[in-house]
Design a protein around this motif. Sequence first.
Motif, PDB file in Angstrom:
ATOM      1  N   GLU A 103      42.732  48.994  -4.569  1.00  0.00           N
ATOM      2  CA  GLU A 103      42.692  50.419  -4.886  1.00  0.00           C
ATOM      3  C   GLU A 103      41.635  50.769  -5.930  1.00  0.00           C
ATOM      4  OE1 GLU A 103      46.684  51.738  -5.731  1.00  0.00           O
ATOM      5  OE2 GLU A 103      47.496  50.740  -3.936  1.00  0.00           O
ATOM      6  N   THR A 104      40.834  49.795  -6.326  1.00  0.00           N
ATOM      7  CA  THR A 104      39.700  50.043  -7.213  1.00  0.00           C
ATOM      8  C   THR A 104      38.443  49.980  -6.373  1.00  0.00           C
ATOM      9  OG1 THR A 104      40.864  49.001  -9.078  1.00  0.00           O
ATOM     10  CG2 THR A 104      38.467  49.270  -9.275  1.00  0.00           C
ATOM     11  N   PRO A 105      37.789  51.112  -6.113  1.00  0.00           N
ATOM     12  CA  PRO A 105      36.687  51.152  -5.140  1.00  0.00           C
ATOM     13  C   PRO A 105      35.635  50.074  -5.300  1.00  0.00           C
ATOM     14  CG  PRO A 105      37.296  53.381  -5.732  1.00  0.00           C
ATOM     15  CD  PRO A 105      38.100  52.464  -6.628  1.00  0.00           C
ATOM     16  N   GLU A 106      35.109  49.875  -6.524  1.00  0.00           N
ATOM     17  CA  GLU A 106      34.013  48.920  -6.662  1.00  0.00           C
ATOM     18  C   GLU A 106      34.444  47.498  -6.303  1.00  0.00           C
ATOM     19  OE1 GLU A 106      35.290  50.022 -10.981  1.00  0.00           O
ATOM     20  OE2 GLU A 106      35.128  50.989  -9.009  1.00  0.00           O
ATOM     21  N   ILE A 107      35.718  47.146  -6.588  1.00  0.00           N
ATOM     22  CA  ILE A 107      36.197  45.810  -6.240  1.00  0.00           C
ATOM     23  C   ILE A 107      36.444  45.712  -4.740  1.00  0.00           C
ATOM     24  CG2 ILE A 107      38.052  44.131  -6.555  1.00  0.00           C
ATOM     25  CD1 ILE A 107      38.419  45.147  -9.388  1.00  0.00           C
ATOM     26  N   ALA A 108      37.114  46.706  -4.170  1.00  0.00           N
ATOM     27  CA  ALA A 108      37.406  46.692  -2.733  1.00  0.00           C
ATOM     28  C   ALA A 108      36.127  46.663  -1.907  1.00  0.00           C
ATOM     29  CB  ALA A 108      38.250  47.901  -2.361  1.00  0.00           C
TER      30      ALA A 108
END
Length: 359
Positions: A103-108
């Motif tokens: 749910e964390t865009p940069e990680i996903a």
Amino acid sequence: DMGKKSVLVVAAACVCGAAAFSAPAGIVRLDGKAGSRLAPQVRARRSAAAEAISMNSEHDILLRAAKGESTERSPVWLMRQAGRYMKEFRAYSDKYPFRHRSETPEIAIELSLQPFRAFGTDGVIMFSDILTPLPSMGIEFDVIKGSGPKIFEPIRSMDQVKKLTPIDDPDKTVPFLREILGSLRKETEGKATLLGFIGSPFTLAAYSVEGKANKNCFHTKAMMYNEPAIMHTLLDHIAVNIADYASHQIECGAQVLQVFESWAHHLGPDDFDIFAKPYADKAIALIKAKHPDVPIIYFANGGSAYLERQKDMNADMICVDWKVDMAKARKIIGSKGISGNVDPLVLLGPEAGIRESVR
């Protein structure tokens, strides 16, 4: 014929089978040695592969095959593309809990792209989970390291079902989704097909009733047989709302959608017809009503025993597990697209064995 109107898939996890590992020259093969140090010549091959990816003339081959179009070869991708077999992935999973990662865009975004950069697959799959939309419906969950997903308040009564909420505004309830898929679409444009996915209504309902993975599905089966009205009401609510969630994925950038009936192996043929198929078909029909040109792939894990009951489903393509002969599956499914079929653990063997298995 199979290579013309079907997608062949590599699966790196135990959920489903694979059907092809025919990587282009220069793509680093999977050898079962996750996290091992790469030799200089392998690093050079990976660099060459990355360069080739940036100039991929076959960038839409998976999309075209999923639509039933003739293609020059069979596309290849991993159904569980991001995972623990990659050292780069473990660097994140050892540090952050699952929902933080998904749910964390940069990680996903990073986790979604890792396998694509490494292997040059024809598809990129959003890193997420089939349970991600459940909190939007009022069913809270978390993924506990070492034990898997946990539903905090399992659904056991009609009162609980009636209190469930609709997914009215995905941008509000799953705000991270638009950035993840939008960014991935930009990253993959002209390079590969972007896939989104959802859990099928029965699988999501069973998870919600059991509260966690259960090899027997005691509570779900008891509800099916003793209080079917509760189960049908729950399934209908999920079908309508999961269709909205899937449509939102498409509107955010997904080009192909996969529908996972991960718990199909808990159902016999008749129960599949009563509790799984109608609601999967309803969700798919609702998605198709909004996005008729987006191909949808349906996969019933362990459902090869009743493959004949899937051939008339609303999906564009049926994915099969590795426990059925592909020629037999093709005969049963007919002209509909077909994918899957190779035991994923064949990837633990030598390259010659992998190539032989997929042929």
